[in-house]
Design a protein around this motif. Structure first.
Motif, short mmCIF file in Angstrom:
data_model
loop_
_atom_site.label_atom_id
_atom_site.label_comp_id
_atom_site.label_asym_id
_atom_site.label_seq_id
_atom_site.Cartn_x
_atom_site.Cartn_y
_atom_site.Cartn_z
N ALA A 441 0.83 -1.20 0.00
CA ALA A 441 0.00 0.00 0.00
C ALA A 441 0.87 1.26 0.00
O ALA A 441 0.61 2.22 -0.72
N ARG A 442 1.93 1.19 0.79
CA ARG A 442 2.82 2.34 0.91
C ARG A 442 3.45 2.69 -0.44
O ARG A 442 3.48 3.84 -0.87
N GLU A 443 3.94 1.67 -1.13
CA GLU A 443 4.59 1.91 -2.44
C GLU A 443 3.59 2.42 -3.47
O GLU A 443 3.91 3.29 -4.27
N ILE A 444 2.38 1.87 -3.43
CA ILE A 444 1.34 2.34 -4.37
C ILE A 444 1.07 3.81 -4.13
O ILE A 444 1.00 4.62 -5.05
N GLU A 445 0.94 4.16 -2.85
CA GLU A 445 0.62 5.55 -2.51
C GLU A 445 1.74 6.49 -2.97
O GLU A 445 1.48 7.52 -3.60
N LEU A 446 2.99 6.10 -2.66
CA LEU A 446 4.10 6.97 -3.07
C LEU A 446 4.13 7.13 -4.59
O LEU A 446 4.32 8.23 -5.11
N GLY A 447 3.94 6.02 -5.28
CA GLY A 447 3.96 6.06 -6.75
C GLY A 447 2.86 6.96 -7.29
O GLY A 447 3.11 7.82 -8.15
N LEU A 448 1.65 6.77 -6.79
CA LEU A 448 0.53 7.58 -7.28
C LEU A 448 0.76 9.05 -6.97
O LEU A 448 0.41 9.92 -7.77
N ARG A 449 1.34 9.33 -5.83
CA ARG A 449 1.55 10.73 -5.47
C ARG A 449 2.57 11.40 -6.40
O ARG A 449 2.43 12.58 -6.73
N ILE A 450 3.58 10.64 -6.79
CA ILE A 450 4.56 11.22 -7.74
C ILE A 450 3.86 11.55 -9.06
O ILE A 450 4.01 12.63 -9.60
N CYS A 451 3.05 10.59 -9.54
CA CYS A 451 2.31 10.85 -10.78
C CYS A 451 1.38 12.04 -10.60
O CYS A 451 1.24 12.88 -11.50
N ALA A 452 0.75 12.11 -9.44
CA ALA A 452 -0.23 13.17 -9.19
C ALA A 452 0.44 14.54 -9.18
O ALA A 452 -0.13 15.51 -9.67
N ARG A 453 1.66 14.58 -8.64
CA ARG A 453 2.38 15.87 -8.64
C ARG A 453 2.63 16.33 -10.07
O ARG A 453 2.48 17.50 -10.40
N GLU A 454 3.00 15.37 -10.88
CA GLU A 454 3.24 15.68 -12.30
C GLU A 454 1.95 16.15 -12.97
O GLU A 454 1.95 17.11 -13.73
N LEU A 455 0.86 15.46 -12.64
CA LEU A 455 -0.44 15.83 -13.21
C LEU A 455 -0.83 17.24 -12.76
O LEU A 455 -1.34 18.04 -13.53
N LYS A 456 -0.53 17.51 -11.50
CA LYS A 456 -0.88 18.82 -10.96
C LYS A 456 -0.21 19.93 -11.77
O LYS A 456 -0.85 20.91 -12.15
N SER A 457 1.07 19.76 -12.02
CA SER A 457 1.74 20.86 -12.74
C SER A 457 1.29 20.89 -14.20
O SER A 457 1.21 21.96 -14.81
N PHE A 458 0.93 19.72 -14.74
CA PHE A 458 0.35 19.71 -16.10
C PHE A 458 -0.96 20.49 -16.11
O PHE A 458 -1.19 21.34 -16.97
N LEU A 459 -1.83 20.17 -15.13
CA LEU A 459 -3.13 20.85 -15.08
C LEU A 459 -2.95 22.35 -14.89
O LEU A 459 -3.66 23.16 -15.47
N HIS A 460 -1.96 22.66 -14.05
CA HIS A 460 -1.69 24.07 -13.80
C HIS A 460 -1.30 24.77 -15.10
O HIS A 460 -1.85 25.81 -15.44
N ARG A 461 -0.39 24.16 -15.84
CA ARG A 461 0.03 24.75 -17.12
C ARG A 461 -1.15 24.82 -18.08
O ARG A 461 -1.36 25.81 -18.77
N LYS A 462 -1.93 23.73 -18.10
CA LYS A 462 -3.06 23.67 -19.02
C LYS A 462 -4.08 24.76 -18.69
O LYS A 462 -4.55 25.46 -19.56
N ARG A 463 -4.37 24.89 -17.39
CA ARG A 463 -5.37 25.89 -17.02
C ARG A 463 -4.84 27.30 -17.28
O ARG A 463 -5.58 28.19 -17.69
N ARG A 464 -3.55 27.47 -17.04
CA ARG A 464 -2.97 28.79 -17.32
C ARG A 464 -3.08 29.11 -18.80
O ARG A 464 -3.45 30.22 -19.20
N ALA A 465 -2.77 28.10 -19.62
CA ALA A 465 -2.83 28.32 -21.07
C ALA A 465 -4.27 28.59 -21.50
O ALA A 465 -4.52 29.43 -22.36
N GLU A 466 -5.21 27.86 -20.88
CA GLU A 466 -6.61 28.09 -21.23
C GLU A 466 -7.03 29.50 -20.87
O GLU A 466 -7.74 30.17 -21.61
N MET A 467 -6.57 29.94 -19.68
CA MET A 467 -6.91 31.30 -19.26
C MET A 467 -6.31 32.32 -20.21
O MET A 467 -6.95 33.30 -20.58
N ALA A 468 -5.06 32.06 -20.61
CA ALA A 468 -4.41 32.99 -21.53
C ALA A 468 -5.16 33.04 -22.85
O ALA A 468 -5.35 34.11 -23.43
#
Ligand SMILES: Nc1ncnc2c1ncn2[C@@H]1O[C@H](COP(=O)(O)OP(=O)(O)OP(=O)(O)O)[C@@H](O)[C@H]1O
Ligand SMILES: [Mg+2]
Lengths: 514, 369
Positions: A441-468
């Motif tokens: 469970a611990r490894e799954i959580e750490l793995g998903l969180r790393i992916c999620a951090r990447e997704l977060k910055s993707f979404l951030h860039r995407k939303r910024r671009a959409e706003m622009a």
């Protein structure tokens, strides 16, 4: 009190599984239809991986004749692969006997029990009373065809016909043809889903399924890269159970307890071996074969309690690799974003394991109102009992809001968890969900969180671009209007281009973060 | 005259449009500088009331989206207003709102509600330095004057304000162009409420005593205030007669000093005008002192208004402060209808009105009627 005759009946292993078919996923015609396809496809994939070739697997299912008594539909199923094939002399045992497997080693593979394929054939025989056919060849060897049945009571193969079709072949292959009574209509969704998920986790495989209605489902490989073959390993001393220990002791050729331990176990040198034997209160030069049951139990306890073994060797595992996982997800689901990571090896109960996780977002993904969680174990998709799975529990406890997602249910997001291990802690024989081991469970959580951090910055860039972009479009609308009004007031229309060039949005978002 | 004004307005609007055009051609973000009607730009004096004296300027900038909308908004608004002006049409604020409810403006200026377009009208006034009436945006007219006053308005007709119906002359939205002829009254009494004012007219008081009655009907409209100021400028003494209440005190003060929200429009204050009643003195020791039983209690809203009044810049004079403190102390108010409580019969009412007006006009303006 009446004298009662106690009858002890000895049942064969095949007989036992016939009586307990629910355990192995054959409890009803729908489930059985799905399980049969799945078991044969998994055997085919295993065989191809051993051959180190991109798998090319075809699955044909047709309706055979209707039953006269109207009980159900009989299907004919043919599964062919370009795997390593079998030595003709091995065919009867491999297919006509349960608990015969080439996979009884400490090695990561899809099959584990020596049961799956044979159970499928057994089920077909029980429901149709028809024989099955195996055609196979090894590279350069002869092509032979077997028509067989299984003697259920004795767990023995019955070869009805054996034919040599050719003296030599270019490429090894296996083709299994069988009949069974089932129900395809209701199993269709699961079967297609199973193949699609298999395509995700095996992006280097070509698979064609033609269903009884003649509808083809084609999964084309998108890469030639095959992950390295898992290596076979010795048991880790903490990973054996008493059963395996007894079997090793009864078959070993070693002559002293110390050499027994250093020969059959990983991470055990002679110094460690002597310490374990001393801990067990045994004589280091005692012959393993001569151990009493009591002494074997003492040895087992010592193996369990000895505190200084190095952790098990994980280099024998063969995860998919983040690249291949991303590849499979992209080709089957076409998301806008995908990120996969591989966690470093870890250990539960003396079994090494590696967790791979991925997140996909947007593109052709759609929110479904449910958590879209794809689970894989040793490259097998797990389709049933998602809410009991360790990954599901982990997905539920992560605070997705922190990663820019409202909720997993309402967003076009999919989660992927792949676990490889020499032993997958399935909760049931049906191999459908994985127990909630804290280490995993611990490894799954750490793995998903790393992916999620990447997704977060993707979404951030995407939303910024959409706003622009939205901002730019608003500017354009207002300046068009101003230009029109100015024309009305002055008789001349000022151009908007020059001004708008000052508010150009940043050129598109990158598809994926890195 | 009206035509000259339209030419001037058109010139100002065109100038703004030309500047924006040049900026766009050069690839510069256009901007419009204007003095906002914020407290820093508004001065107050007893002598002149609220006066707009710009020190601070704001900019409507085409480089920021919110500001750009405003820029497009006032430009569009001015264009439509000019179109109306040149065609001799007027429009109300509601009309102005509807001028924005068109397909072409979806995604830009299509308004959510009228407040959006109303606030842009004020901006246009500030940018142009002209009252909205100058660009044809008028309110529904409100306010009448009855009395021996001769005037010529935009209609071109010459009118005597006591010969145009029972309410007198209805003050037009933009009285700017009115030309006064012979003025045969000693004073104008501006009355807050329609009822008592009409009674005065019905009783023949204007004719008999040589005064004019102006009917405010609540808060005096911008056009009425402008009209009273014009009369005041002509040397006609103006008296203000309202209820004794926290709201009415504001009505009176607005006629005298103008208000903060229209401080940027010049010529609305009439500093020579005098508030004659009802005063607290009238109630405590004067004309109505025997009729205190007819006072009304203040509501919570009234009290709140009285508290707010203590801080209004135009009510800082000791007189107003004293008057207002009375509300906070007594929690009562007197209404003009108190005359009816004193004289349920018509015959006596006339006498009471005349007696009161005589006393008050003499006291405050030194005029004998
Ligand atoms: N398509 C095939 N090509 C080559 N060998 C095969 C094929 N199918 C089955 N075998 C051989 O037959 C054996 C028995 O298969 P079976 O499916 O019964 O058990 P398993 O795959 O070892 O374990 P599991 O019960 O987990 O499926 C396999 O171990 C393999 O050696
Ligand atoms: Mg198998």
């Amino acid at each position: 009190m009446a004298e009662r005759e106690v009858q002890l009946e000895q049942i064969s292993a095949a007989d036992f599984f016939y009586r307990n078919k629910a355990l192995a996923g054959f409890d009803n015609p729908v489930r059985a239809t799905y399980t049969i396809v799945r078991e044969l496809v998994e055997n085919a994939l295993d065989a191809c991986e051993l051959a180190r070739r991109p798998p090319r697997i075809t699955v044909f299912m047709t309706r055979s004749e209707e039953r006269v008594d109207g009980r159900g539909t009989i299907y004919r199923l043919t599964v062919s692969d370009n795997g390593i094939g079998l030595d003709p002399s091995d065919v009867p045992a491999a297919f006509g006997k349960v608990f015969v497997s080439s996979k009884y080693r400490l090695m990561q593979s899809r099959g584990t029990f020596g049961l799956g394929g044979t159970m499928a054939l057994l089920y077909g025989q029980i429901t149709t009373n028809m024989p099955f056919k195996v055609t196979t060849a090894r590279d350069g060897g002869p092509v032979e065809e077997f028509e067989m049945k299984i003697d259920i009571k004795r767990n023995e193969p019955i070869v009805l016909k054996r034919r040599r079709l050719a003296d030599a072949c270019d490429e090894s292959f296996t083709r299994v043809e069988m009949h069974f009574e089932g129900s395809y209509g209701k199993a269709r969704r699961k079967i297609v889903e199973y193949l699609r998920q298999t395509a995700i986790v095996t992006p280097y495989a070509d698979m064609l399924f033609v269903d009884p209605d003649g509808v083809p489902y084609l999964f084309v490989r998108s890469t030639d890269v095959i992950p390295p073959l898992p290596r076979e390993a010795k048991f880790h001393p903490k990973g054996v159970d008493l059963e395996i220990l007894m079997r090793l002791i009864s078959t070993t050729k070693t002559r002293t307890l110390v050499t027994f331990l250093t020969t059959h176990f990983q991470r055990v040198g002679s110094k460690t071996a002597r310490e374990v034997v001393r801990l067990a209160g045994l004589d280091p030069i005692k012959r393993p074969r001569n151990l009493t049951d009591e002494e074997i139990r003492a040895l087992f306890r010592a193996l369990r309690s000895y505190p200084r073994f190095l952790p098990p060797d994980a280099s024998i595992l063969s995860p998919l690799s983040p690249e291949l996982l991303e590849e499979g997800i992209k080709k089957e689901l076409r998301p806008e974003f995908v990120k996969a990571v591989q966690r470093p090896p870890s250990v539960f109960e003396a079994h090494p394991f590696i967790v791979e996780t991925a997140l996909a977002y947007g593109g052709e993904l759609r929110p479904t109102g449910e958590i879209q969680l794809y689970r894989f174990a040793n490259r097998i998709p797990l389709l049933y009992d998602v809410s009991s799975d360790v990954s599901y529990a982990v997905a539920r406890r992560i605070d997705w809001g922190n990663y820019g997602l409202r909720s997993l249910e309402e967003e076009p997001v999919a989660l992927f968890v792949h676990i490889v291990s020499t032993k997958i802690p399935f909760k049931t024989v049906g191999k459908e969900f994985i127990a909630n081991k804290p280490e995993i469970a611990r490894e799954i959580e750490l793995g998903l969180r790393i992916c999620a951090r990447e997704l977060k910055s993707f979404l951030h860039r995407k939303r910024r671009a959409e706003m622009a972009r939205a901002r730019y479009e608003a500017f354009a609308r207002y300046y068009e209007l101003i230009s029109e009004v100015v024309e009305d007031l002055t008789g001349e229309r000022p151009p908007v281009e020059k001004i708008l060039s000052k508010v150009r949005p940043p050129a598109g978002v990158k598809k994926n973060g890195s | 005259m009206a035509h000259e004004e339209a030419v001037e307005v058109k010139k100002r609007i065109r100038e703004i449009a030309l500047k924006i055009k040049r900026d766009m051609e050069m690839g510069r973000f256009p901007k419009i500088r204007y003095p906002p009607n914020t407290s820093g730009n508004i001065e107050f004096s007893e002598e002149e009331g609220y006066v707009f004296s710009p020190r601070v300027y704001s900019e409507i900038r085409g480089s920021r989206l919110k500001s750009l909308k405003t820029l497009a908004g006032i430009l569009y608004g001015m264009d439509k207003a000019l179109d109306h002006l040149e065609n001799g049409l007027t429009m109300t604020k509601r009309d102005f709102y509807y001028i924005h409810k068109i397909e072409r403006l979806k995604g830009t200026l299509f308004p959510k509600d009228q407040r959006e377009t109303d606030s842009r009208i004020v901006l246009m006034e500030l940018v142009l330095g002209l009252p909205r009436e100058a660009i044809s945006i008028t309110s529904d007219p409100r306010g009448w004057i009855y009395g021996d006053i001769e005037l010529t308005d935009r209609s071109g007709r010459t009118i005597r304000a006591d010969q145009v119906g029972e309410m007198g002359y209805s003050v037009p939205p933009r009285p700017e162009n009115i030309k006064f002829g012979r003025i045969g009254v000693k004073a104008v009494v501006a009355v807050e409420k329609v009822g008592p004012a009409k009674n005065m007219i019905e009783l023949g008081i204007p004719e008999e005593h040589g005064i004019a009655v102006a009917i405010l009907k609540g808060q005096a409209s911008r056009s009425m205030r402008r009209f009273l100021r014009m009369l005041s400028d002509k040397g006609v003494p103006v008296a203000i007669l309202t209820d004794l209440s926290p709201w009415s005190i504001r009505i009176a003060a607005t006629v005298v000093y103008n208000s903060i929200s229209s401080a940027h429009i010049p010529g609305l204050a009439a500093p020579e005008a005098r508030f004659i009643g009802i005063t607290t003195g009238d109630v405590e020791t004067g004309f109505f002192s025997d009729y205190r039983f007819a006072l009304e209690p203040l509501t919570q809203m009234d009290l709140k208004a009285a508290q707010d009044n203590m801080r209004l810049p135009n009510l800082q004079h000791p007189f107003w402060q004293e008057e207002n403190r009375w509300f906070l102390e007594k929690k009562k108010k007197a209404e003009l209808e108190i005359f009816k409580a004193m004289s349920p019969s018509a015959r006596e009412l006339k006498g009471l009105f005349v007696e009161y007006l005589r006393q008050k006009l003499d006291e405050n303006l030194g005029i004998a009627i």
